[in-house]
Design a protein around this motif. Sequence first.
Motif, PDB file in Angstrom:
ATOM      1  N   MET A  27      -8.603   8.463  -7.544  1.00  0.00           N
ATOM      2  CA  MET A  27      -8.405   8.350  -6.239  1.00  0.00           C
ATOM      3  C   MET A  27      -7.371   9.547  -5.548  1.00  0.00           C
ATOM      4  O   MET A  27      -7.294   9.955  -4.473  1.00  0.00           O
ATOM      5  N   SER A  84      -1.367   3.047  -2.544  1.00  0.00           N
ATOM      6  CA  SER A  84      -2.214   4.573  -2.206  1.00  0.00           C
ATOM      7  C   SER A  84      -0.996   5.463  -1.806  1.00  0.00           C
ATOM      8  O   SER A  84      -1.645   6.607  -2.167  1.00  0.00           O
ATOM      9  N   ARG A  95       0.921  -1.183   0.085  1.00  0.00           N
ATOM     10  CA  ARG A  95      -0.122   0.035   0.039  1.00  0.00           C
ATOM     11  C   ARG A  95       0.884   1.297   0.088  1.00  0.00           C
ATOM     12  O   ARG A  95       0.372   2.316  -0.544  1.00  0.00           O
ATOM     13  N   SER A 109      -5.850   2.559  -6.918  1.00  0.00           N
ATOM     14  CA  SER A 109      -5.771   3.101  -5.400  1.00  0.00           C
ATOM     15  C   SER A 109      -5.140   4.272  -4.851  1.00  0.00           C
ATOM     16  O   SER A 109      -5.330   4.739  -3.652  1.00  0.00           O
ATOM     17  N   LEU A 110      -4.257   4.840  -5.733  1.00  0.00           N
ATOM     18  CA  LEU A 110      -3.097   5.681  -5.550  1.00  0.00           C
ATOM     19  C   LEU A 110      -3.844   6.946  -5.262  1.00  0.00           C
ATOM     20  O   LEU A 110      -4.630   7.804  -5.870  1.00  0.00           O
ATOM     21  N   MET A 111      -3.272   7.622  -3.898  1.00  0.00           N
ATOM     22  CA  MET A 111      -3.728   8.780  -3.525  1.00  0.00           C
ATOM     23  C   MET A 111      -2.633  10.051  -3.348  1.00  0.00           C
ATOM     24  O   MET A 111      -2.900  11.163  -3.473  1.00  0.00           O
ATOM     25  N   ARG A 116      -3.164  -2.133  -4.724  1.00  0.00           N
ATOM     26  CA  ARG A 116      -3.616  -1.502  -3.398  1.00  0.00           C
ATOM     27  C   ARG A 116      -2.740  -0.213  -3.167  1.00  0.00           C
ATOM     28  O   ARG A 116      -2.982   0.260  -1.981  1.00  0.00           O
TER      29      ARG A 116
END
Length: 407
Positions: free
Chosen positions: A245, A199, A175, A221-223, A197
């Motif tokens: 995201m 982020s 993550r 899922s990258l924030m 996954r």
Amino acid sequence: MLEVNFVISPPKHYYLNLSFIFPIIPNQPLIFSHAHTTSLNKKMRTTLFITAVFVLIVVTTVNACPPSDRAALLAFKAALHEPYLGIFKSWTGPDCCNKWYGISCDPSTKRVADINLRGESEDPIFQNAHRTGYMNGSISPAICKLTRLSSVIIADWKGISGTIPKCITSLPYLRILDLIGNRISGEIPFNIGRLSRLSVLNVADNRITGRMPRSITNLSSLMHLDLRNNLISGTIPQNFGKLRMLSRALLSGNRIYGSIPYTISYIYRLSDLDLSLNRISGPIPESIGKMAVLATLNLDGNMISGKLPATLMNSSISILNLSRNAIEGYIPDVFGPRSYFMMIDLSYNKLKGPIPKSITSASYIGHLDLSHNHLCGAIPVGSWFEHLEASSFVNNDCLCGKPLKTC
């Protein structure tokens, strides 16, 4: 006659093989009773009893990380050298989940889940040494054997070099990948997009080269994306807007060229976009000013041309830096109550005409820099201009009024 009546139920992390003494049915308790012992002679019964007690002791006391995880960590450690703080001194003993500095394990599986090694920290080990960390060496591919890793933070050690192991993309639970502040070179693995996954991807302040991998847009899922201050070249992928995201995209201080993809405006969560100090050209997409939560837009130090989109002047943006480009035309006269700028810097461009009068109707303007353009006319009178110095307006064609000379 000796009778033994007890039950041994091995937990899932019991690795001894006792089939040479008695058969074991997987996931079943080991049961010894009178039926098992009456047919054995006394010596055999005693031996079996002692062995069973030994198994009981081992099973109830061994609850450590798998030997394979421990071996992978020691191989990872062997490729690094940390001479000042001794952070690896705790990496001893059979259980890598027990007080190994920077290592965390899943409490249920005892698999290594997190590597958190920061070279700048408020941890007592740094405070007692009165210094920040320094480490050299490289990141060993052995790290990829830790298949349950959720986060890899090896940050701000200043001297770690080598490349990002290509096998890092085979870690399905990853993550967070944070390698900021080292001397890592080479390219971002081309198939980084496999990490569904992921982020956080932070490789800022390194020596990363090559293009931004096209697969990066598959990181659904990258924030947080931080590639600042590297040697990355090429263009921003045209389908960058797939990263729905994403809240922060920090790409400044590279060698990125080409235009700003209009699809960036599809990222409705994006609050911080920094493309400064690159070689980006072409106009600013008008749709960027319509993004609902974009608060910071840094495009300074590029080769951006075209007109200043009116949407930027009356938007959610509070920090706007477009300085040192080739933006031309007039400053749009569209300021209003929605215009709230902590900072607006349009210096070193090719803007002409007057400073729009509507700027006095903005809700707030903290810092304003319009210097080094071709502006002309009277500087508007308003509360936002009373605290500004002459340096905010110098080197224009014919601006006048406070804080410059009287018109």
